[in-house]
Design a protein around this motif. Structure first.
Motif, PDB file in Angstrom:
ATOM      1  N   SER A 179       0.824  -1.210   0.000  1.00 40.11           N
ATOM      2  CA  SER A 179       0.000   0.000   0.000  1.00 40.11           C
ATOM      3  C   SER A 179       0.858   1.260   0.000  1.00 40.11           C
TER       4      SER A 179
ATOM      5  N   HIS B 185      -6.517   4.050   3.143  1.00 42.59           N
ATOM      6  CA  HIS B 185      -5.689   3.736   4.309  1.00 42.59           C
ATOM      7  C   HIS B 185      -6.054   4.666   5.461  1.00 42.59           C
TER       8      HIS B 185
ATOM      9  N   ALA C 243      -2.784   0.177   6.851  1.00 44.30           N
ATOM     10  CA  ALA C 243      -2.190   0.342   5.523  1.00 44.30           C
ATOM     11  C   ALA C 243      -3.230   0.143   4.425  1.00 44.30           C
TER      12      ALA C 243
END
Length: 471
Positions: free
Chosen positions: A48, A456, A376
């Motif tokens: 991510s 996120h 994340a």
């Protein structure tokens, strides 16, 4: 022979100094280590982070992205040809495909180079062209990091510590029964050694599943191509004061020392000692769910992890002449999306308290540290549900085991972290004022707009702390 070795060592030092000088002047890079204990989310974090640095629409807390100074970010071949490449493309496909799933966890060291072309800031920025910064991300299992503490221990010390620590744990009973029957002074017997090592490895697997974090040696959990080798065929046993030659004691001791010299030291030399910045991911919610003993065990693990680092500032001459030090360390409590945002301050306060001893030691040595809670990849949405006349802050997501949607309230985390840490230090068996639950959610299907990375929580703040000063 001695002069030849000395000359070779001097030549290597000069070559290393030249490489460091060239890198510092012409091709600046940051070597970012990413680690954490089992199920902390290292693979998802790296995937991510890279995806959001390449598509920066959600990175508003990263100043260089917010100011539009990052012109582009692109993947390049990594500098270390002998290290496996982090499988970014397949991991991203797993998380963002039509039927998303969590990718496999970290099982060995891997690396990925992300290069960012950045416009400088400051008074003279208009007179300067763009520059390139290489971000070399090194992914490695946290269990291997805990192995570094073995370098300062003898086999006898290790046996005494391990057998004392695991006594009373139900997961260790089978191994302890076998170890008590072993005669350390008897001649070495390879089938017995294999049986002891197998039973000890089974205990470590069970202990990790039960929420314990002191599960070393780490290669017993992730053996890779060392599976079945003598360097992984030893175990802690009750020892004698004067073991004879060729005894079980002597052979176990020899293999323990071989593990340190042939497994732990090369990892430190080839990977760990070259890191500039470090993020340590912590699944604090699972530890809280497992109970006070797991929380105290996690606190000790965080202190041991930091003890493995060489914290301090990376001045120009220090990098060239004395090697690198870890100058920034971020402790991040993962899976913040398993809580409503109203409880994020409590989770952050808990990770700050859990890592207080470790962070104080790093700051004293000159390193900069921080602690925060993040996700994340956000897998849930938030909602308030009425219960007994009040609103409970819940999260909704798809359950990993059943695939069914569900709203979840894990319990109220305390405002004061000492309400968790004090009973944990005192050896309490359970929480007195409530129970905390943990739930496993599957990743949610995503529809990403052009320019946006995966959703996120505070990943941009983590990036700002780790690399923002170099952008």
């Amino acid at each position: 022979m001695g002069l030849s070795s000395l000359a070779d060592g001097v030549l290597r030092s000069v070559e290393g100094a030249g490489a460091s000088l060239s890198e510092s002047l012409f091709e600046p890079s940051i070597r970012l280590g990413v680690t954490g204990l089992a199920r902390a989310g290292k693979t998802v974090f790296i995937t991510s982070l890279v995806a959001n640095l390449m598509n920066r629409g959600r990175m508003v807390q990263l100043s260089a992205a917010r100011e539009g100074r990052i012109e582009t970010a692109f993947l390049q071949p990594q500098p270390d040809d002998t290290v496996p490449r982090f499988d970014y493309e397949n991991h991203l496909g797993a998380l963002t495909g039509p039927r998303p799933y969590w990718p496999d966890s970290t099982r060995a060291v891997s690396e990925l180079r992300l290069s960012l072309r950045v416009q400088p800031n400051g008074l003279l920025s208009g007179l300067q062209g763009s520059r390139t910064l290489h971000l070399d991300i090194v992914d490695y299992p946290g269990e291997w990091l805990l192995d570094l503490a073995l370098l300062d221990k003898s086999y006898a010390q290790w046996c005494d510590e391990v057998l004392t620590r695991i006594r009373g744990r139900s997961q260790a009973q089978g191994f302890l029964d076998l170890a008590q029957k072993a005669d350390a002074t008897a001649p070495h017997d390879e089938p017995l050694a294999q049986e002891l090592a197998g039973a000890f490895a089974a205990y470590l697997q069970a202990a990790r599943a039960a929420g314990y974090y002191d599960c070393t040696p780490g290669r017993f959990l992730l053996p890779g191509d060392l599976a079945g080798s003598p360097v992984l065929t030893f175990a802690p046993i009750p020892l004698s004061d004067s073991p004879p030659r060729r005894s079980l004691h002597r052979e176990m001791e020899r293999r323990f020392e071989a593990y340190k010299s042939k497994v732990v030291k090369p990892f430190f030399r080839d990977h760990f000692a070259r890191i500039d910045r470090q993020v340590v991911l912590v699944d604090a919610l699972s530890a809280i769910h497992s109970g006070p003993r797991a929380v105290e065990d996690l606190r000790h693990a965080m202190t041991d992890i930091l003890a493995a680092f060489r914290p301090g500032r990376n001045g120009f001459l220090r990098q060239i002449l004395r090697g690198k030090r870890v100058e920034k360390i971020l402790f991040a409590a993962t899976k913040a999306d398993h809580l409503h945002h109203q409880q994020h301050p409590q989770l952050t306060a808990i990770i700050e308290a859990l890592t207080r001893d470790a962070r104080d030691r790093a700051r004293f040595a000159g390193a900069e540290t921080a602690a925060l809670s993040l996700a994340a990849l956000r897998a849930t949405t938030e909602e308030l549900r009425s219960h007994n006349g009040s609103d409970l802050p819940c999260v909704r997501g798809t359950l990993l085991d059943s695939g069914k949607p569900a709203a979840f309230y894990p319990g109220a985390l305390p405002q004061d972290p000492s309400h968790l840490l004090t009973p944990a230090r005192q050896g309490a068996e359970s929480w007195l004022d409530g129970e905390y639950q943990a739930m496993a959610f599957a990743p949610a299907p995503l529809t990403l707009r052009p320019g946006d990375g995966p959703p996120h929580i505070r990943l941009d703040r983590a990036a700002e702390f780790l690399i923002g000063d170099r952008l």
